[in-house]
Design an enzyme around this catalytic site. Sequence first.
Site, PDB file in Angstrom:
ATOM      1  N   GLU A  78       0.785  -1.257   0.062  1.00 46.05           N
ATOM      2  CA  GLU A  78       0.118  -0.032  -0.040  1.00 46.05           C
ATOM      3  C   GLU A  78       0.910   1.352   0.113  1.00 46.05           C
ATOM      4  OE1 GLU A  78      -2.721   0.054   3.160  1.00 46.05           O
ATOM      5  OE2 GLU A  78      -3.999   1.535   2.529  1.00 46.05           O
TER       6      GLU A  78
ATOM      7  N   LYS B 236      -9.129   3.356  -2.753  1.00 52.09           N
ATOM      8  CA  LYS B 236      -9.282   2.735  -1.730  1.00 52.09           C
ATOM      9  C   LYS B 236     -10.890   3.215  -1.133  1.00 52.09           C
ATOM     10  CE  LYS B 236      -7.483   1.166   2.685  1.00 52.09           C
ATOM     11  NZ  LYS B 236      -6.447   1.231   3.731  1.00 52.09           N
TER      12      LYS B 236
ATOM     13  N   CYS C  61      -5.860  -3.278   1.939  1.00 52.44           N
ATOM     14  CA  CYS C  61      -5.442  -3.738   2.991  1.00 52.44           C
ATOM     15  C   CYS C  61      -6.933  -3.600   4.000  1.00 52.44           C
ATOM     16  CB  CYS C  61      -4.586  -2.755   3.901  1.00 52.44           C
ATOM     17  SG  CYS C  61      -4.131  -3.411   5.351  1.00 52.44           S
TER      18      CYS C  61
ATOM     19  N   PRO D 153      19.866   0.712  30.944  1.00 48.53           N
ATOM     20  CA  PRO D 153      19.975   0.553  32.547  1.00 48.53           C
ATOM     21  C   PRO D 153      19.541  -1.099  32.727  1.00 48.53           C
ATOM     22  CG  PRO D 153      18.416   2.222  32.053  1.00 48.53           C
ATOM     23  CD  PRO D 153      18.794   1.571  30.674  1.00 48.53           C
TER      24      PRO D 153
ATOM     25  N   SER E  18      18.604  -3.651  35.359  1.00 49.13           N
ATOM     26  CA  SER E  18      18.542  -3.798  36.782  1.00 49.13           C
ATOM     27  C   SER E  18      18.381  -5.351  37.470  1.00 49.13           C
ATOM     28  CB  SER E  18      17.108  -3.313  37.088  1.00 49.13           C
ATOM     29  OG  SER E  18      15.821  -4.340  36.477  1.00 49.13           O
ATOM     30  N   GLY E  19      18.620  -6.319  36.723  1.00 48.75           N
ATOM     31  CA  GLY E  19      18.481  -7.644  37.301  1.00 48.75           C
ATOM     32  C   GLY E  19      17.137  -8.186  37.367  1.00 48.75           C
ATOM     33  N   GLY E  20      16.148  -7.144  36.742  1.00 45.96           N
ATOM     34  CA  GLY E  20      14.718  -7.922  36.776  1.00 45.96           C
ATOM     35  C   GLY E  20      14.263  -8.132  35.405  1.00 45.96           C
TER      36      GLY E  20
ATOM     37  N   ASP F 192      11.953  -7.150  33.275  1.00 39.41           N
ATOM     38  CA  ASP F 192      11.618  -6.326  32.045  1.00 39.41           C
ATOM     39  C   ASP F 192      13.010  -5.977  31.477  1.00 39.41           C
ATOM     40  OD1 ASP F 192       9.123  -6.649  32.851  1.00 39.41           O
ATOM     41  OD2 ASP F 192       9.234  -4.692  34.036  1.00 39.41           O
ATOM     42  N   SER F 193      13.983  -5.101  32.120  1.00 39.46           N
ATOM     43  CA  SER F 193      15.088  -4.882  31.449  1.00 39.46           C
ATOM     44  C   SER F 193      15.981  -6.114  30.857  1.00 39.46           C
ATOM     45  CB  SER F 193      16.056  -3.815  32.241  1.00 39.46           C
ATOM     46  OG  SER F 193      16.219  -4.669  33.524  1.00 39.46           O
TER      47      SER F 193
END
Length: 704
Positions: free
Chosen positions: A44, A113, A174, A356, A358-360, A362-363
């Site tokens: 498109e 379209k 589309c 950054p 963090s050890g969690g 998410d990061s």
Amino acid sequence: MRLITVSTCSLQQWSLAWEENRRRIVNAVSTAKEQGSSLLVTPELSVSGYSCEDHFLEPETQDIALEVLATIIADDVCEDILIDVGLPILHHGVLFNARCLFKDHKILLFRCKQDLANDDLFRETRWFAPWDRSRQNEKYVLSKELRAATGQDRVPIGASCIEADDCSLAAESCEELFTPKSPHISMGLNGIEILTNSSGSHHSLRKLDTRIELIVNATKKNGGVYIYSNQIGIDGQPRMMFDGSSMIVINGEVKALTSQFSLSDETVSAVVDLDEVTSHRSGSARRMQAIKEPLYPGIPLNASLTSKGEDIDPSIKLSPSIEVIYLAPEAEIALGPAAWLWSYLVKSRQSGFFLPLSGGIDSASTAVIVYSMCRMVAQNVKDGNEDVIKDLRRTCGEADGSNWLPEDPKEICNRLFHTCYMGSENSSKETRDRSQKLAESIGSFHFNADIDLIVAGFTTLFRKLWGFDLRYKVNGGKDAENIALQNIQARSRMVLSYLFAQTLTLVRKRSSGGTLLVLGSANVDETLRGYYTKYDCSSADVNPIASISKLDLRRFIKWAITNLELPVLTNFLSATPVAELVPLAAEMTDEQDMGLSYEELSIFGRLRRIERLGPFGMFQKCLVLFQDMTPRQVFEKVRRFNHYYGINRHKTETLTIGYHAEAYSPDSNRHDLRPILYPTLTWAYNKCWNVVERLEKAAGTEKP
Ligand SMILES: Nc1ncnc2c1ncn2[C@@H]1O[C@H](COP(=O)(O)OP(=O)(O)OC[C@H]2O[C@@H]([n+]3cccc(C(=O)O)c3)[C@H](O)[C@@H]2O)[C@@H](O)[C@H]1O
Ligand SMILES: Nc1ncnc2c1ncn2[C@@H]1O[C@H](COP(=O)(O)OP(=O)(O)OP(=O)(O)O)[C@@H](O)[C@H]1O
Ligand SMILES: NC(=O)CC[C@H](N)C(=O)O
């Protein structure tokens, strides 16, 4: 037998990158011709790029689109093949999202379209009008460049089909595939055998099967060859990631399919027999519907597209059917956001990433996605993808003429990716070690930078100004002090991140210098609940997990242990998520602190955005969903969610640009348009409350 070779492509078009877009279209044409094709469909708005947005309204954009189209039509490479490209077309002062079908330097039709995409991430009615004279053509007056390229001065514009001497075809765009009354239904009933669809369709998790099923079912019911072409990568509007998967389907069977996530353009072809369409359509019920269907006006092509009868070359093979293998959501997370990051990095011309770490979870997920990107890049280097090799060398500051050809993802990761653990007095050894070990496993340039000195700077200044120390709640401080002390840590990390992003190429003595993009790691559930500090590390440059749920991220990390060979991630899965912003003695888990589990947040997110339920509707639904809770507990949960959603809504207004992956994404810039300032929703709460009272009375459990 009527054999035809048809082609589709996934192209990495970029809004307003006219020369690049033209080059990719012409390359696709030449590949399609090498594959023996008679017809090529492109995505498109392929000439301009899908996401020009308000630039569509500028006469200059409209003019350049025509100029570029004229050069494509004039190109000798584009002879002997019917080509379908997309661009904005101004007709009688009204702008349309159009297709141009042309062959041998002649325009056959501008097809506009009819059903514009306007939900979720899409805003097409802001720029275009739908063509609502559905079976009518008008005359479009060509620009001087197009007159010169075609020798024509007026061509049909509207909604018609193309009638070749031996077959017919028509185009839809589309969104029209997704509507209940898709144009292809009537086109098929009109006997049109080849249906093209040009798309700018974005990825979201678990969506590809919808798209494929729609196409497969359309052609199973109505017969036909459906040629679908989608953009790939990001094209200037990074909230949408187009996920290719261009395909050719005949009578419900997939014959060709491009990759869903790829760092390069792809053109594929299939050989099909149009007589199979005729046979598929021989049912008597269809025949009875077909004779009632109003006719489509046809534009004659005056040429054949198939080879038939005695012309047939017996060495040509019909394309076999393909079994579509859908990626698991975990693999989609590994590849979609990874391709998105690469696309963003290349287009932003920055020098790598800073995260950054963090050890969690998410990061860690963000870091693993960057590593997955490095694996994709390494594979492309191995495959000799010249565009990727050139972009990689430029991004990593290699001098001109460099012959660096890294095939090891860790080597690439070390050059591109920088991670930092920013500990404070509240941090634990466990999170510090987890960060270190993950960084070692993926090869990122990693270091520790403790922030206590910075935090002390703020608290000392505060004491000097106001004569007292800020204290955590556990040390006798008030709520406001407790939050303020947490937020100083979170925001100091953000400032430090930008400092490092600006200077690390200098530290690493990269002669060309360059700035890194700061990566964010706020997930969709925390954003819904507002459970993060405004302008902390959530305020990054880009966030690959912005609209991925915590539950999916956990699944992804589990998947990556074996699929990306990162056993170190096992320790992340077994750790309880804690923010480490207060002294250990007062630390609560995130779920305790929020008063809502991640699973509940994900359910509320879906009910709010996808099922479009307000607090009362949500409460009614949750009474049924949360059968192990009392009505009063359900009400408390619903009220808590809506309360925090309302008071934190302002935070979504400053969300970092994120990868759109989830249909309940709360991104208020594009996807989820709602107020910023909310009153307390007492009317709806009172309705819930009446139900709680009635149910408690009926059960004999009422409270005074
Ligand atoms: N309507 C409105 N329109 C525009 N701005 C508005 C506003 N209401 C407040 N604000 C502004 O927003 C501020 C409040 O938001 P904010 O500063 O974020 O602070 P706030 O939301 O009060 O606190 C952050 C929350 O995130 C939690 N948390 C948990 C885990 C990790 C982290 C982390 O950071 O790592 C944080 C933390 O425990 C706390 O509950 C106000 O001080 C004000 O400046
Ligand atoms: N000690 C740290 N070192 C480096 N970055 C940190 C640290 N603590 C927090 N961050 C950054 O701030 C972001 C938000 O922190 P928060 O405590 O809210 O974590 P989260 O959203 O649970 O994510 P994670 O699972 O990565 O810890 C993190 O994703 C990370 O990028
Ligand atoms: N560009 C379009 O028309 C896209 C619309 C469609 N709803 C999609 O998500 O793919």
